[in-house]
Design an enzyme around this catalytic site. Sequence first.
Site, PDB file in Angstrom:
ATOM      1  N   LYS A  47      98.933  24.447  -8.595  1.00  0.00           N
ATOM      2  CA  LYS A  47      99.946  24.984  -7.669  1.00  0.00           C
ATOM      3  C   LYS A  47      99.288  25.850  -6.587  1.00  0.00           C
ATOM      4  O   LYS A  47      99.556  25.683  -5.403  1.00  0.00           O
ATOM      5  CB  LYS A  47     100.993  25.826  -8.432  1.00  0.00           C
TER       6      LYS A  47
ATOM      7  N   ARG B 184     110.527  30.747 -13.063  1.00  0.00           N
ATOM      8  CA  ARG B 184     109.805  30.416 -14.292  1.00  0.00           C
ATOM      9  C   ARG B 184     110.711  30.439 -15.511  1.00  0.00           C
ATOM     10  O   ARG B 184     110.255  30.160 -16.615  1.00  0.00           O
ATOM     11  CB  ARG B 184     108.723  31.456 -14.486  1.00  0.00           C
TER      12      ARG B 184
ATOM     13  N   ARG C 261      87.787  28.451 -13.511  1.00  0.00           N
ATOM     14  CA  ARG C 261      88.243  28.886 -12.182  1.00  0.00           C
ATOM     15  C   ARG C 261      87.626  30.225 -11.772  1.00  0.00           C
ATOM     16  O   ARG C 261      87.484  31.131 -12.578  1.00  0.00           O
ATOM     17  CB  ARG C 261      89.766  29.024 -12.218  1.00  0.00           C
TER      18      ARG C 261
ATOM     19  N   ARG D 273      89.871  35.818 -13.273  1.00  0.00           N
ATOM     20  CA  ARG D 273      91.075  36.527 -13.708  1.00  0.00           C
ATOM     21  C   ARG D 273      90.983  36.959 -15.165  1.00  0.00           C
ATOM     22  O   ARG D 273      90.447  36.223 -15.999  1.00  0.00           O
ATOM     23  CB  ARG D 273      92.305  35.610 -13.519  1.00  0.00           C
TER      24      ARG D 273
ATOM     25  N   ARG E  16      99.802  31.103 -22.428  1.00  0.00           N
ATOM     26  CA  ARG E  16     100.505  30.830 -21.165  1.00  0.00           C
ATOM     27  C   ARG E  16     101.109  29.427 -21.189  1.00  0.00           C
ATOM     28  O   ARG E  16     102.218  29.210 -20.686  1.00  0.00           O
ATOM     29  CB  ARG E  16      99.538  30.982 -19.983  1.00  0.00           C
TER      30      ARG E  16
HETATM   31  P1  AP5 Z   1      95.079  26.429  -9.690  1.00  0.00           P
HETATM   32  O1  AP5 Z   1      95.492  25.804  -8.411  1.00  0.00           O
HETATM   33  O2  AP5 Z   1      94.506  27.810  -9.615  1.00  0.00           O
HETATM   34  O3  AP5 Z   1      96.247  26.325 -10.756  1.00  0.00           O
HETATM   35  P2  AP5 Z   1      97.701  26.987 -10.801  1.00  0.00           P
HETATM   36  O4  AP5 Z   1      98.694  25.912 -11.079  1.00  0.00           O
HETATM   37  O5  AP5 Z   1      97.938  27.828  -9.575  1.00  0.00           O
HETATM   38  O6  AP5 Z   1      97.518  27.837 -12.097  1.00  0.00           O
HETATM   39  P3  AP5 Z   1      97.706  29.378 -12.396  1.00  0.00           P
HETATM   40  O7  AP5 Z   1      96.869  29.657 -13.611  1.00  0.00           O
HETATM   41  O8  AP5 Z   1      97.441  30.243 -11.214  1.00  0.00           O
HETATM   42  O9  AP5 Z   1      99.187  29.386 -12.739  1.00  0.00           O
HETATM   43  P4  AP5 Z   1      99.937  30.330 -13.615  1.00  0.00           P
HETATM   44  O10 AP5 Z   1     101.270  29.782 -13.398  1.00  0.00           O
HETATM   45  O11 AP5 Z   1      99.534  30.488 -15.024  1.00  0.00           O
HETATM   46  O12 AP5 Z   1      99.517  31.766 -13.031  1.00  0.00           O
HETATM   47  P5  AP5 Z   1     100.302  32.806 -12.146  1.00  0.00           P
HETATM   48  O13 AP5 Z   1      99.300  33.507 -11.326  1.00  0.00           O
HETATM   49  O14 AP5 Z   1     101.474  32.179 -11.491  1.00  0.00           O
HETATM   50  O15 AP5 Z   1      94.016  25.462 -10.389  1.00  0.00           O
HETATM   51  C1  AP5 Z   1      93.309  25.855 -11.549  1.00  0.00           C
HETATM   52  C2  AP5 Z   1      91.840  25.395 -11.432  1.00  0.00           C
HETATM   53  O16 AP5 Z   1      91.791  23.977 -11.486  1.00  0.00           O
HETATM   54  C3  AP5 Z   1      91.166  25.808 -10.129  1.00  0.00           C
HETATM   55  O17 AP5 Z   1      89.864  26.252 -10.400  1.00  0.00           O
HETATM   56  C4  AP5 Z   1      91.145  24.535  -9.282  1.00  0.00           C
HETATM   57  O18 AP5 Z   1      89.964  24.450  -8.501  1.00  0.00           O
HETATM   58  C5  AP5 Z   1      91.173  23.427 -10.325  1.00  0.00           C
HETATM   59  N1  AP5 Z   1      92.001  22.304  -9.889  1.00  0.00           N
HETATM   60  C6  AP5 Z   1      93.195  22.363  -9.238  1.00  0.00           C
HETATM   61  N2  AP5 Z   1      93.676  21.116  -9.015  1.00  0.00           N
HETATM   62  C7  AP5 Z   1      92.765  20.266  -9.567  1.00  0.00           C
HETATM   63  C8  AP5 Z   1      92.689  18.848  -9.646  1.00  0.00           C
HETATM   64  N3  AP5 Z   1      93.654  18.056  -9.147  1.00  0.00           N
HETATM   65  N4  AP5 Z   1      91.615  18.306 -10.283  1.00  0.00           N
HETATM   66  C9  AP5 Z   1      90.627  19.110 -10.793  1.00  0.00           C
HETATM   67  N5  AP5 Z   1      90.642  20.452 -10.718  1.00  0.00           N
HETATM   68  C10 AP5 Z   1      91.688  21.027 -10.123  1.00  0.00           C
HETATM   69  O19 AP5 Z   1     100.892  33.797 -13.262  1.00  0.00           O
HETATM   70  C11 AP5 Z   1     100.066  34.671 -14.016  1.00  0.00           C
HETATM   71  C12 AP5 Z   1     100.944  35.536 -14.902  1.00  0.00           C
HETATM   72  O20 AP5 Z   1     101.835  36.340 -14.091  1.00  0.00           O
HETATM   73  C13 AP5 Z   1     101.894  34.770 -15.856  1.00  0.00           C
HETATM   74  O21 AP5 Z   1     101.238  34.395 -17.050  1.00  0.00           O
HETATM   75  C14 AP5 Z   1     103.007  35.816 -16.070  1.00  0.00           C
HETATM   76  O22 AP5 Z   1     102.623  36.802 -17.006  1.00  0.00           O
HETATM   77  C15 AP5 Z   1     103.126  36.479 -14.698  1.00  0.00           C
HETATM   78  N6  AP5 Z   1     104.132  35.819 -13.829  1.00  0.00           N
HETATM   79  C16 AP5 Z   1     103.886  35.187 -12.643  1.00  0.00           C
HETATM   80  N7  AP5 Z   1     105.033  34.710 -12.130  1.00  0.00           N
HETATM   81  C17 AP5 Z   1     106.014  35.053 -12.988  1.00  0.00           C
HETATM   82  C18 AP5 Z   1     107.429  34.804 -13.027  1.00  0.00           C
HETATM   83  N8  AP5 Z   1     108.031  34.095 -12.041  1.00  0.00           N
HETATM   84  N9  AP5 Z   1     108.135  35.279 -14.088  1.00  0.00           N
HETATM   85  C19 AP5 Z   1     107.529  35.978 -15.075  1.00  0.00           C
HETATM   86  N10 AP5 Z   1     106.200  36.231 -15.120  1.00  0.00           N
HETATM   87  C20 AP5 Z   1     105.454  35.765 -14.073  1.00  0.00           C
END
Ligand code: AP5
Length: 214
Positions: free
Chosen positions: A13, A88, A127, A161, A172
Amino acid sequence: MKLMLLGPPGAGKGTQAKRLEDAYGIIQLSTGDMLRAEVSSGSDLGKQAKEVMESGGLVSDDLIINMISSRIDQDDCQKGFILDGFPRTTPQAEALDVMFAEKDMKLDRVIEMKVDDEAMVERITGRYTCAKCGAGYHDSFQKPEVEGVCDKCGGTEFTRRADDNAETVRSRLQAYHDQTAPIISYYREKGVLESVDGMAGIDDVTKQLKEVIG
Ligand code: AP5
């Protein structure tokens, strides 16, 4: 244009949202990034969120809904945005409907990035990010052109991270299946859900997204 990207941790994402920002001149709204900024600043909100995030759980709906609602009102969102990591939970999705109705806004696309859980642990644990400009990289899948130097800004410091370890990633993913996966049906039943194959290469996924967005 207002877009929403859905998918589990590691689905890509954030990677794709950054590319869509450049392609469409709209901004990425990542609730995860916003929360990490609050944690770094030591704000009350950050203090409340820190422990939950490090355990891989979800921060409370009220806190998130208020945070995103005031963010959407800011000037830089007026041209459009990409929701990344929000909603979410079903209450967050319902609150977004109310918020958009009040602000007279409409979502243009809701796009699910379909991936296999198994591959997500490797994606996330590999990552890292440029400490200066935030550009994202991966040990195997997205290396900088010159090792140790950011392609975008030339920075040489990188960060990982706190929640990107294998154990927290599994929590997660569990939180995603328990609390977030139901909103896929929420948008499917509304007839607005589209999907792309998130297991394809990064450039291919961008191509698929652009085809869906049009
Ligand atoms: P990346 O693009 O970074 O993946 P992502 O989908 O953005 O994953 P995140 O880990 O950031 O999502 P998340 O939802 O857990 O974290 P968030 O910060 O929202 O890709 C990952 C890696 O893979 C990268 O290194 C990339 O290079 C590689 N890659 C990407 N695409 C690829 C492909 N096609 N092929 C190969 N490699 C690839 O949330 C963190 C925390 O915040 C949550 O756990 C929660 O505690 C809190 N939080 C955030 N939002 C909320 C909410 N709305 N409600 C409640 N808690 C929340």
